[in-house]
Write an enzyme that holds these catalytic residues in place. Structure first.
Site, PDB file in Angstrom:
ATOM      1  N   SER A 284       0.848  -1.176   0.000  1.00  0.00           N
ATOM      2  CA  SER A 284       0.000   0.000   0.000  1.00  0.00           C
ATOM      3  C   SER A 284       0.890   1.233   0.000  1.00  0.00           C
ATOM      4  O   SER A 284       1.978   1.232   0.575  1.00  0.00           O
ATOM      5  CB  SER A 284      -0.888  -0.010   1.239  1.00  0.00           C
ATOM      6  OG  SER A 284      -1.262   1.300   1.584  1.00  0.00           O
ATOM      7  N   GLU A 297      -7.464 -10.640  -6.646  1.00  0.00           N
ATOM      8  CA  GLU A 297      -8.524  -9.629  -6.650  1.00  0.00           C
ATOM      9  C   GLU A 297      -8.822  -9.155  -8.063  1.00  0.00           C
ATOM     10  O   GLU A 297      -9.984  -9.011  -8.461  1.00  0.00           O
ATOM     11  CB  GLU A 297      -8.120  -8.426  -5.795  1.00  0.00           C
ATOM     12  CG  GLU A 297      -8.156  -8.714  -4.302  1.00  0.00           C
ATOM     13  CD  GLU A 297      -7.607  -7.536  -3.504  1.00  0.00           C
ATOM     14  OE1 GLU A 297      -8.196  -6.449  -3.562  1.00  0.00           O
ATOM     15  OE2 GLU A 297      -6.574  -7.707  -2.840  1.00  0.00           O
TER      16      GLU A 297
END
Ligand code: ARG
Length: 464
Positions: A284, A297
């Site tokens: 992140s 994902e």
């Protein structure tokens, strides 16, 4: 990409009194995307020209010239030196025009007895046939990777879930084999779809066939088609095969998406059943501690676009009268994107499967919670003569009591257990263990490690 499509040359002929606007040109052109059909377009043209020469519709000399020109074009395309022209609308006209520049009249004769309608239908089928073959190979690779994982963890115990609630212990190998079954069905579907892809439309010309004495079977044989399409009107307008392919592809992605969902859940630190190799994850930009399972994902997300392409093609076809309509040009982008998405996804997943680290302790601890062996206790009572519904009731009471005392079934003493049924004896304790529970489901298709080993053998044979 569009920069490479320079503007030059009017393709359209004597029939027209004014040129189309630039916007219309761009709107109707397909060369931006159908240039991808160049290889198969040339392959189809050469087979057609060979047949024309064999039937004496064109001369052997013309055929030789066409071959020479096409070789040059092929080389230029591979080298990125071919100049694609927007004004020439699509891949077919671009190649034909260049051929004529290179070999003169022989190039102008190539389109004898043919139309772009049967030409493009042939091209898409050739393209899709090879895409299906690639996908079949990748489905195989993925199954091999999952089988390897299953083999390493034939006896690794995890909780099996229904309704996302702990249900019964299963082996991780068994869980992986569930996906092997799905991808095997995908292979079967692709194989079946390939049969209907592999039929030759060429020779149907614009819609009604041609006045030339063509030999369609000869072309079919040259191009490796199993058969010809038997009705010219249907042949130029049929896109069923593309829809079938997209449906099969949507199912591949659905299976990938379900697997992805599990990988994402399992990698969440809350669950922590697995880790995925760093090369498939990202961090992140703000939270330094994060390692995100981006690949699964994204694969889950990309399933949406493949499903969308299936609906796009179904909708494209539903209102079309016979025979060819320009609508059909819209079949390509959804089809290409479906192929690209499925191929990339399968390739990444086959690699990622080998980069999964299983954490047996976390799986085991989770399986020890949630009364995963309650069904084993009920089955035990049935084997001692109690009707199943009564056994179910007795165990339900035992579970409720455990919940009240915050303990597991295995933590109850024999005396405590016997309060729920006097049929319980001290052989119960081996039955209530996780190992006992999985080992007892020892029949084909069951979760016992011995069965997992058998199933792996069976699946590997199937892949030969
Ligand atoms: N670019 C066209 C397509 O993809 C080729 C066929 C055009 N045929 C025609 N009659 N305009 O469908």
């Amino acid at each position: 990409m569009s920069d490479q499509f320079s503007k030059k040359d009017e393709a359209w002929s004597a029939r027209f009194s004014e040129p189309v606007s630039d916007l219309v040109k761009r709107y109707t052109a397909s060369v931006f995307f159908d240039y991808r059909l160049a290889d198969v377009d040339i392959q189809g043209s050469l087979a057609h020209a060979e047949m024309l020469a064999h039937q004496k519709i064109i001369s052997q000399q013309d055929y030789a010239e066409i071959q020479r020109g096409m070789t040059q074009i092929q080389t230029d395309i591979s080298a990125g030196k071919f100049e694609w022209l927007l004004d020439l609308e699509d891949v077919h006209l671009n190649i034909e025009k260049r051929l004529t520049e290179l070999v003169g009249d022989a190039g102008k004769r190539l389109h004898t007895g043919r139309s772009r309608n049967d030409q493009v239908a042939t091209d898409i089928r050739l393209y899709l046939r090879s895409a299906i073959d690639d996908i079949q190979r990748l489905l195989k690779d993925l199954q091999h990777a999952l089988l390897h994982l299953a083999e390493q963890h034939a006896a690794t115990i995890m909780p099996g879930f229904t309704h996302m609630q702990v249900a019964q212990p299963v082996t991780f190998g068994h869980h992986m084999l569930a996906y092997v079954e799905m991808f095997n069905r995908d292979t079967e579907r692709m194989m079946d779809c390939r049969k209907r892809v592999n039929r030759l439309p060429l020779g149907s010309a614009a819609l009604a066939g041609t006045t030339f004495p063509i030999d369609r079977l000869r072309v079919a044989k040259t191009l490796g088609f199993d058969d010809i399409c038997h009705n010219s009107l249907d042949a130029v307008s049929d896109r069923d095969f593309a829809i079938e392919f997209c449906a099969a592809a949507a199912l591949v992605m659905t299976h990938i998406s379900r697997l992805s969902e599990e990988l994402v859940l399992w990698m969440s630190p809350r669950i922590g059943f697995i880790d995925i190799a760093d090369r498939f994850c990202t961090g992140s930009s703000i939270m330094p501690q994060k390692k995100n399972p981006d690949v699964p994902e994204l694969a889950r997300g990309k399933t949406g676009r493949v499903n969308g392409h299936l609906i796009a093609l179904l909708t494209l076809m539903k209102g079309q009268p016979l025979a060819y309509n320009k609508d059909n040009q819209e079949d390509k982008e959804p089809l290409f994107d479906t192929v690209d998405t499925v191929i990339d996804t399968l390739r990444i997943f086959a690699d990622m499967a080998t980069g999964i680290t299983v954490k047996p302790d976390a799986m085991r601890n989770a399986a020890l919670q949630g009364y995963a062996t309650a069904t084993d206790l009920a089955d035990y009572l049935v084997k001692k003569g109690l009707p199943f519904r009564d056994a179910h009731e007795a165990v339900a009471k035992a579970v409720r009591s455990c919940e009240q005392h915050a303990c597991d079934l295995t933590e109850l003493t024999l005396t405590q257990l016997r309060e729920f049924s006097p049929l319980i004896e001290d052989d119960i304790f081996s039955i209530l263990t996780l190992e006992g529970s999985v080992a007892a489901r020892n029949h084909p298709g069951g979760t016992a490690p011995a069965q997992v080993v058998e199933s792996i053998k069976h699946a590997r044979n199937r892949l030969r």
